[in-house]
Structure formats: structure tokens, C-alpha cells
Design a protein around this motif. Sequence first.
Motif, mmCIF file in Angstrom:
data_model
loop_
_atom_site.group_PDB
_atom_site.id
_atom_site.type_symbol
_atom_site.label_atom_id
_atom_site.label_comp_id
_atom_site.label_asym_id
_atom_site.label_seq_id
_atom_site.Cartn_x
_atom_site.Cartn_y
_atom_site.Cartn_z
ATOM 1 N N PRO A 274 -4.732 6.936 -1.098
ATOM 2 C CA PRO A 274 -4.204 5.587 -0.882
ATOM 3 C C PRO A 274 -4.252 4.723 -2.141
ATOM 4 C CG PRO A 274 -6.465 5.669 -0.144
ATOM 5 C CD PRO A 274 -6.154 7.015 -0.753
ATOM 6 N N TYR A 275 -3.317 3.813 -2.245
ATOM 7 C CA TYR A 275 -3.288 2.818 -3.312
ATOM 8 C C TYR A 275 -2.952 1.481 -2.681
ATOM 9 C CZ TYR A 275 -3.100 6.887 -6.341
ATOM 10 O OH TYR A 275 -3.382 8.074 -6.967
ATOM 11 N N TYR A 276 -3.574 0.416 -3.216
ATOM 12 C CA TYR A 276 -3.405 -0.907 -2.623
ATOM 13 C C TYR A 276 -3.086 -1.949 -3.682
ATOM 14 C CZ TYR A 276 -5.782 1.286 1.310
ATOM 15 O OH TYR A 276 -6.131 2.126 2.347
ATOM 16 N N LYS B 161 -6.667 -5.400 -1.184
ATOM 17 C CA LYS B 161 -7.800 -4.462 -1.287
ATOM 18 C C LYS B 161 -8.994 -4.977 -0.503
ATOM 19 C CE LYS B 161 -6.909 -2.177 -5.700
ATOM 20 N NZ LYS B 161 -7.292 -2.069 -7.126
ATOM 21 N N LEU C 201 -0.754 0.882 9.005
ATOM 22 C CA LEU C 201 -1.343 -0.113 8.115
ATOM 23 C C LEU C 201 -2.250 -0.997 8.965
ATOM 24 C CD1 LEU C 201 -1.390 -1.141 5.164
ATOM 25 C CD2 LEU C 201 0.263 -2.882 5.893
ATOM 26 N N ALA D 125 0.844 -1.189 0.000
ATOM 27 C CA ALA D 125 0.000 0.000 0.000
ATOM 28 C C ALA D 125 0.876 1.234 0.000
ATOM 29 C CB ALA D 125 -0.924 0.022 1.224
ATOM 30 N N THR E 132 -5.897 -1.134 5.254
ATOM 31 C CA THR E 132 -6.104 0.302 5.133
ATOM 32 C C THR E 132 -4.850 1.037 5.561
ATOM 33 O OG1 THR E 132 -8.472 0.064 5.640
ATOM 34 C CG2 THR E 132 -7.515 2.269 5.828
#
Length: 122
Positions: free
Chosen positions: A57-59, A64, A80, A49, A68
Amino acid sequence: QVQLVESGGGLVQAGGSLRLSCAASGRAFSTYAMGWFRQAPGKERERVAVITRSGSPYYADSVKGRFTISRDNAKNTVYLQMNSLKPEDTAVYYCAAAGSNKYALPREYDYWGQGTQVTVSS
């Protein structure tokens, strides 16, 4: 120079939760994109992430809906939250700081923490 220290790893049963923290010291935490990576034995380090300077945010697809990422610039800390953990999440988790606008690959990160072990038992 930025120093990163991870904490919060441990042993948890499948389906459980852990929250990792990464405390940063040094210059201008808010100016860095922050990433969480993991590396399992015999595997390459993979990005889990990322949270940008602006908070986007990117996962990875594999996490996913379960993980978080968040940041608290006032505390110089990135988190995290890991829920619904699976045995395949077992790895050493690293946080890293990227000072540029590129943050997809490990080589694009400037600073790394020492890692924290996460073990998920089945």
C-alpha cells in the motif's frame, strides 16, 4: 475490459468512519494495481491510496494513519477504510485500475469507476 463500481459513500460527521468498496468485473483483477482518488469541487483529482498487485500500500500524506487500502482478489474488490474523517476529506472518491507498473498519476490508470460522494460535516 474492466468495469469498476464504487459503493459506501455517504454523509458522516467529523471524526467518523466510512468504508468504500470497489467491485471489479472483467479480466484478471489481480493483475492490476488499484488506486483510490478523490476530487473536490474546483480542485484537481488527487491520489489518495494505491495497492499494488503484490499488495503493497501507498498513501497520500494527508491520509496516512487514517485511511487503509486493502484488496480481496478472490472477491475482485478493493476497499478503502476511512477513519477520523475530516471536513477536508469531502470529495467524490473514485477507484481506478492500472495495468502497468506505473500508478502515480491519473493518466496512468486504464479504467475508472463512476465515483461515490463522501461528505464530512463539521
